[in-house]
Enzyme design. Sequence first.
Site, PDB file in Angstrom:
ATOM      1  N   GLY A  72      -6.837   4.420   3.126  1.00 54.11           N
ATOM      2  CA  GLY A  72      -6.016   5.306   3.950  1.00 54.11           C
ATOM      3  C   GLY A  72      -5.486   4.644   5.211  1.00 54.11           C
ATOM      4  O   GLY A  72      -4.423   4.998   5.692  1.00 54.11           O
TER       5      GLY A  72
ATOM      6  N   HIS B 255      -0.572  -1.258  -4.602  1.00 56.76           N
ATOM      7  CA  HIS B 255      -1.823  -0.490  -4.605  1.00 56.76           C
ATOM      8  C   HIS B 255      -1.473   0.980  -4.404  1.00 56.76           C
ATOM      9  O   HIS B 255      -1.123   1.392  -3.298  1.00 56.76           O
ATOM     10  CB  HIS B 255      -2.725  -1.037  -3.477  1.00 56.76           C
ATOM     11  CG  HIS B 255      -3.980  -0.259  -3.229  1.00 56.76           C
ATOM     12  ND1 HIS B 255      -4.752  -0.442  -2.104  1.00 56.76           N
ATOM     13  CD2 HIS B 255      -4.617   0.683  -3.961  1.00 56.76           C
ATOM     14  CE1 HIS B 255      -5.802   0.364  -2.147  1.00 56.76           C
ATOM     15  NE2 HIS B 255      -5.735   1.071  -3.255  1.00 56.76           N
TER      16      HIS B 255
ATOM     17  N   SER C 246      -4.859  -6.188   8.984  1.00 57.92           N
ATOM     18  CA  SER C 246      -4.856  -6.295  10.445  1.00 57.92           C
ATOM     19  C   SER C 246      -5.330  -7.658  10.951  1.00 57.92           C
ATOM     20  O   SER C 246      -4.805  -8.162  11.944  1.00 57.92           O
ATOM     21  CB  SER C 246      -5.699  -5.172  11.052  1.00 57.92           C
ATOM     22  OG  SER C 246      -6.966  -5.144  10.447  1.00 57.92           O
TER      23      SER C 246
ATOM     24  N   ASP D 186       0.821  -1.215   0.000  1.00 52.49           N
ATOM     25  CA  ASP D 186       0.000   0.000   0.000  1.00 52.49           C
ATOM     26  C   ASP D 186       0.849   1.257   0.000  1.00 52.49           C
ATOM     27  O   ASP D 186       1.515   1.561   0.994  1.00 52.49           O
ATOM     28  CB  ASP D 186      -0.898   0.008   1.246  1.00 52.49           C
ATOM     29  CG  ASP D 186      -2.015  -1.015   1.155  1.00 52.49           C
ATOM     30  OD1 ASP D 186      -2.793  -0.945   0.190  1.00 52.49           O
ATOM     31  OD2 ASP D 186      -2.108  -1.879   2.045  1.00 52.49           O
TER      32      ASP D 186
ATOM     33  N   ASP E 276     -10.412  -5.229  -0.845  1.00 55.85           N
ATOM     34  CA  ASP E 276      -9.412  -4.695   0.093  1.00 55.85           C
ATOM     35  C   ASP E 276     -10.113  -3.851   1.155  1.00 55.85           C
ATOM     36  O   ASP E 276     -10.770  -2.864   0.831  1.00 55.85           O
ATOM     37  CB  ASP E 276      -8.420  -3.841  -0.719  1.00 55.85           C
ATOM     38  CG  ASP E 276      -7.278  -3.295   0.114  1.00 55.85           C
ATOM     39  OD1 ASP E 276      -7.137  -3.688   1.287  1.00 55.85           O
ATOM     40  OD2 ASP E 276      -6.507  -2.469  -0.428  1.00 55.85           O
ATOM     41  N   GLY E 277      -9.935  -4.277   2.412  1.00 54.26           N
ATOM     42  CA  GLY E 277     -10.448  -3.494   3.534  1.00 54.26           C
ATOM     43  C   GLY E 277     -11.421  -4.277   4.390  1.00 54.26           C
ATOM     44  O   GLY E 277     -12.460  -4.729   3.904  1.00 54.26           O
ATOM     45  N   GLY E 278     -11.042  -4.489   5.648  1.00 57.49           N
ATOM     46  CA  GLY E 278     -11.953  -5.142   6.586  1.00 57.49           C
ATOM     47  C   GLY E 278     -12.175  -6.614   6.306  1.00 57.49           C
ATOM     48  O   GLY E 278     -13.216  -7.172   6.679  1.00 57.49           O
TER      49      GLY E 278
HETATM   50  C1  DX5 Z   1      -6.379   0.553   3.119  1.00 57.14           C
HETATM   51  C2  DX5 Z   1      -5.378  -0.354   2.432  1.00 57.14           C
HETATM   52  C3  DX5 Z   1      -5.527  -1.773   2.791  1.00 57.14           C
HETATM   53  C4  DX5 Z   1      -5.302  -2.064   4.253  1.00 57.14           C
HETATM   54  C5  DX5 Z   1      -6.166  -3.227   4.603  1.00 57.14           C
HETATM   55  O1  DX5 Z   1      -6.292   1.817   2.582  1.00 57.14           O
HETATM   56  O2  DX5 Z   1      -5.542  -0.255   1.024  1.00 57.14           O
HETATM   57  O3  DX5 Z   1      -4.737  -2.618   1.964  1.00 57.14           O
HETATM   58  O4  DX5 Z   1      -3.973  -2.349   4.581  1.00 57.14           O
HETATM   59  O5  DX5 Z   1      -6.115  -3.426   5.974  1.00 57.14           O
HETATM   60  P1  DX5 Z   1      -7.236  -4.217   6.760  1.00 57.14           P
HETATM   61  O6  DX5 Z   1      -7.265  -5.616   6.246  1.00 57.14           O
HETATM   62  O7  DX5 Z   1      -6.782  -4.099   8.174  1.00 57.14           O
HETATM   63  O8  DX5 Z   1      -8.555  -3.503   6.507  1.00 57.14           O
HETATM   64 ZN    ZN Z   2      -4.580  -1.775  -0.264  1.00 55.36          ZN
END
Ligand code: DX5
Ligand code: ZN
Length: 214
Positions: free
Chosen positions: A141, A65, A197, A34, A174-176
């Site tokens: 972010g 990304h 995470s 990222d 991507d995300g959560g």
């Molecule tokens: C958020 C990033 C993600 C992030 C995902 O802006 O693009 O790649 O690291 O993290 P988790 O899996 O904790 O949501």
């Molecule tokens: Zn990402």
Amino acid sequence: MKKILPSILSADFANLERDISELEEIGIDMFHIDVMDGNFVPNISFGFPIIEAIRSKTNKIFDCHLMIANPENYVERFCQAGCDMVSFHIEATNHADRVIQVIKNCGKKAGIVLNPQTPIEQVKYLLPKLDYVLIMTVNPGFGGQKFIPEMLEKIEELANIRVKNNYDFLIQVDGGINTETSKLCRDKGADLLVCGSFLFGAEDKKNTLGDLLR
Ligand code: DX5
Ligand code: ZN
């Protein structure tokens, strides 16, 4: 084939080599990287030197990304830094078609990213040229945010467009992502699941990785 891509944003930056090799040992072969510029998103992560440094430590796939404004100014350098796949946000450029061409001319896979509020309609004309499309399931972010459930419909819509037109791009989310949201996204057609995470916070990463694809 469905894959989990650990986001190294959640790794220990003082021990990146250790964290990467630990994940390689449990079978990871794609890493999500990222890049944030403090402009397109309200956070700053890292840039070329870090990518080059970890590139020398593993030959696994690097999926970059780009959460940066005007990716056309930097995309070639990210390809040269050793990324195998590069995605950029449609909201960040007026020259999306050109950016895709640059990535492909570098011999890399090209992806486009949609923020939660951006409709698929905006990238419709680009779909035949893309290797993957990333549907953000949080606002980009930060790691550790909550999955936006309304994005499931968007994944399904994109998967339907793919079938209907015989396109061959992969769908990334991507995300959560956790064991529950991974399953929901895969059921709607997602192929590549970024996980930050949840995976890095797990006591037993190997088992968690298995659970994330169950
Ligand atoms: C958020 C990033 C993600 C992030 C995902 O802006 O693009 O790649 O690291 O993290 P988790 O899996 O904790 O949501
Ligand atoms: Zn990402």
